[in-house]
Design an enzyme around this catalytic site. Sequence first.
Site, PDB file in Angstrom:
ATOM      1  CG  ASP A 228       3.956  26.995   3.571  1.00 52.94           C
ATOM      2  OD1 ASP A 228       3.343  26.174   2.876  1.00 52.94           O
ATOM      3  OD2 ASP A 228       4.968  26.707   4.245  1.00 52.94           O
TER       4      ASP A 228
ATOM      5  CE1 TYR B  88      12.853  28.066   5.508  1.00 45.09           C
ATOM      6  CE2 TYR B  88      12.345  30.340   4.926  1.00 45.09           C
ATOM      7  CZ  TYR B  88      12.106  29.219   5.710  1.00 45.09           C
ATOM      8  OH  TYR B  88      11.145  29.240   6.679  1.00 45.09           O
TER       9      TYR B  88
ATOM     10  CD  GLU C 245       8.784  34.846   4.155  1.00 46.67           C
ATOM     11  OE1 GLU C 245       8.016  34.339   3.330  1.00 46.67           O
ATOM     12  OE2 GLU C 245       9.868  34.339   4.488  1.00 46.67           O
TER      13      GLU C 245
ATOM     14  CD  GLU D 252       9.582  31.923   8.268  1.00 41.96           C
ATOM     15  OE1 GLU D 252       9.795  31.302   7.205  1.00 41.96           O
ATOM     16  OE2 GLU D 252       8.532  32.535   8.510  1.00 41.96           O
TER      17      GLU D 252
END
Length: 608
Positions: free
Chosen positions: A167, A475, A419, A513
């Site tokens: 990303d 998230y 990740e 994160e």
Amino acid sequence: MESMLYPRTSRTRRIVDMNGLWKFCFDPKSEGMNNDWKNGLDPKRTIEMPVPASFNDFFTDKESREYTGDFWYETSVFVPGEWEGKNINLRFDCATHRAIVFVNGEKVATHEGGFLPFTARINDVVNWNGYNQVVVCLNNELSHTSLPAGSTKVFSDGTKMSKPFFDFYNYAGLQRPVRLVVTPKDEIVDFAVNHSLEGANSITEYEVSTDSDKKVLVQVYDEDKNLVAEASGKKGEIKISDAHLWEVRNAYLYTFRILLMDQETLVDEYEEEIGIRTVEVKGTDILINNKPVYLKGFGKHEDSEINGRGFNLAVVKRDFELMKWIGANSFRTSHYPYAEEIMQMADREGFLVIDEIAAVGFFESLMNFMEASTGKKTEFFSRDIVQTETKANHKAALKELIARDKNHACVIAWSLMNEPETTSDSAVPYFKEIFELARELDPQKRPRTFAMVMNSTPDACKCYSFSDIISLNRYYGWYNRGGYEMKEAKELFIKEMDQWKELHLNKPFIFTEFGADTMAGVHKLPSVMWSEEYQEEYLNMQFEVFDSYDFVKGEQVWNFADFQTTEGIMRVNGNKKGIFTRNRQPKAVAYVFKKRWESLPQNYKSIS
Ligand code: EVA
């Protein structure tokens, strides 16, 4: 052995800065190699291109900005005749993502990987006391074997396009400085330090590698330039009484001067500023100089307007000022090794750095952060090519990273992947090899970690036990149950954390994160996702969860600043999870962090 030492002048070393405008052209048909471009680019096709910079954002047409394939740079550099008899090294601080280098028409280097330095020794091809032509063929294509990983789409007209499995925008080019480094024929190639403490004294084991058997001396100077310790021999110990330690946000740097001597004659000299400190993980604590520390900070990017990922010292400086202002003490070099000057600034400012390699996108999807939240699983490591070529590239990059950064006081851990897919059996042996290699290569045996994606949950992840620090990217409240569903997000978050707790891993956990996309200036009462109010509510929910688990020893919010990504329905001119805008101004939530981080004690939740 190729030297990774940062270029510095000394009584025996010289540097020629090669930054500036180079000639540049695209080579969409890859015809340059067969057409002798190594002897000079076709002037009709070239334009001028600043170095260092990413090439992308200068262009006003989309084909050029998005260009994927081979592209070339050319310049010339004058080598004075008085340097004949020295080693002439051409050093690229990086070339993204791969490069072949020619000097005066001769191939002198090839390099895979876009974020670490490499050097070509060009003694044999140099035109002394004259200009020397330097031509570089770069390529920015992504594949399953590149770090970072992705794919390259080919349109029916043959044009290529980058399809990252990650990303951030696939910026490319000569993004960091290029220099000639002139060293003596007998030279200092490398040195490594490892510190321990004995009461008020420090003991530094050191090892110097040279390419000669001449005598090695090591001198240590304090910040007032007093000689405080000395040793001789390629390997040894340096004891400093009443050592002034490098502390978190309170740095102290000694100067280590390494001398190569032929009797009384100086042959080579190299100096570096070194902070003396220890790093250790003990139970659930991260200890710096035996004192527990709670990490407060960011995942970042090297990213700014116009320059893209190009090195920009002014932006780097602003970032450090903002990190100090907000009360941070750490950051992760997500998702690739950063410029050496950034590591030096972190040393000087006393920041703790989790040093990450570009092993990102090892989860086959353009929107892996999204898909992992939905529980989607993809196998990445089961491909043969991943177990062979990708792994070889990964190991080579890891060797370069540790060679480059091993002496930095700021580096407190290595992040070996971001990740990756961790749910298939084929991931396990891959992880094992990479984690073992990091341990073997690091003279300081620092903690190793990797940042874990949403679906790397306690029940599904097969790889978390390799980590010395468990790093979670989570998230809840954004990709998973955002908006009015936030209360459910919190329940799910707590459920996962309880599962981790039940495992009694006795290791520190940190959040590498968590974050919510937010358009600066969008205000909404009551909040909606993307508004500044929602960012604040979301983050307060995260804090409540973090604060209720003793083993959580750090929080690095995603992201320090808004940054550029591939365009798509998920991104509004880039990723907007910044606490600061891309222009480095605060969003409202920056003040929430400032208040929290300035009030949390350094040893927050420590057990020791
Ligand atoms: C995000 N999430 O969705 C971030 C990405 C980042 O930018 C991740 O590690 O899980 C990735 O690169 O905003």
